[in-house]
Design an enzyme around this catalytic site. Structure first.
Site, mmCIF file in Angstrom:
data_model
loop_
_atom_site.group_PDB
_atom_site.id
_atom_site.type_symbol
_atom_site.label_atom_id
_atom_site.label_comp_id
_atom_site.label_asym_id
_atom_site.label_seq_id
_atom_site.Cartn_x
_atom_site.Cartn_y
_atom_site.Cartn_z
ATOM 1 N N GLU A 37 37.790 61.195 40.475
ATOM 2 C CA GLU A 37 36.755 60.807 39.508
ATOM 3 C C GLU A 37 35.371 61.269 39.957
ATOM 4 O O GLU A 37 34.818 60.770 40.933
ATOM 5 C CB GLU A 37 36.741 59.284 39.327
ATOM 6 N N GLU A 78 33.252 51.061 37.146
ATOM 7 C CA GLU A 78 33.826 52.408 37.149
ATOM 8 C C GLU A 78 35.269 52.386 37.657
ATOM 9 O O GLU A 78 36.127 53.108 37.145
ATOM 10 C CB GLU A 78 32.983 53.345 38.000
ATOM 11 N N GLU A 85 41.908 53.985 32.216
ATOM 12 C CA GLU A 85 42.190 55.365 31.825
ATOM 13 C C GLU A 85 43.551 55.816 32.369
ATOM 14 O O GLU A 85 44.339 56.437 31.650
ATOM 15 C CB GLU A 85 41.088 56.281 32.342
#
Length: 108
Positions: A37, A78, A85
């Site tokens: 990420e 996050e 996700e």
């Protein structure tokens, strides 16, 4: 299915062993997120820059806690974002309306 190693131990040692296993899994997830990420890497870099700045700018413990804590909350969100996700991508290989909607809501 066989019991995990920590379940075979006596109670005090079992809870300590479980803590070790949970920490190892958390570190694996943290490393994986750092590798995959880009946004998380940027936010970790901001933490490295802003945490000392928050310590310097904060006049008392409450201000320092709020300044540094706000950046830590961004990191936590996050991580949750990345977990959602990953779950959506794993559940659905094809593009579905609900998966698209979840991805859009996740990025808000």
């Amino acid at each position: 299915m066989a019991k995990a190693d920590y379940q075979k131990l006596n109670q005090p040692m079992r809870s300590f062993k479980r803590l070790i296993y949970a920490t190892q899994w958390s570190m694996k997830g943290f490393k994986s997120t750092l590798k995959t990420e880009e946004a998380f890497r940027q936010e970790v870099l901001l933490l490295i820059i802003l945490a000392p700045l928050g310590m310097w700018l904060g006049e008392n413990g409450v201000e320092r806690t709020l300044l540094i804590g706000s950046v830590l909350i961004v990191l936590i969100v996050e991580l949750l974002n990345s977990a959602i996700e990953s779950a959506i991508d794993r559940i659905s290989d094809c593009l579905l309306y609900t998966s698209d909607a979840a991805d859009e809501l996740r990025s808000v």
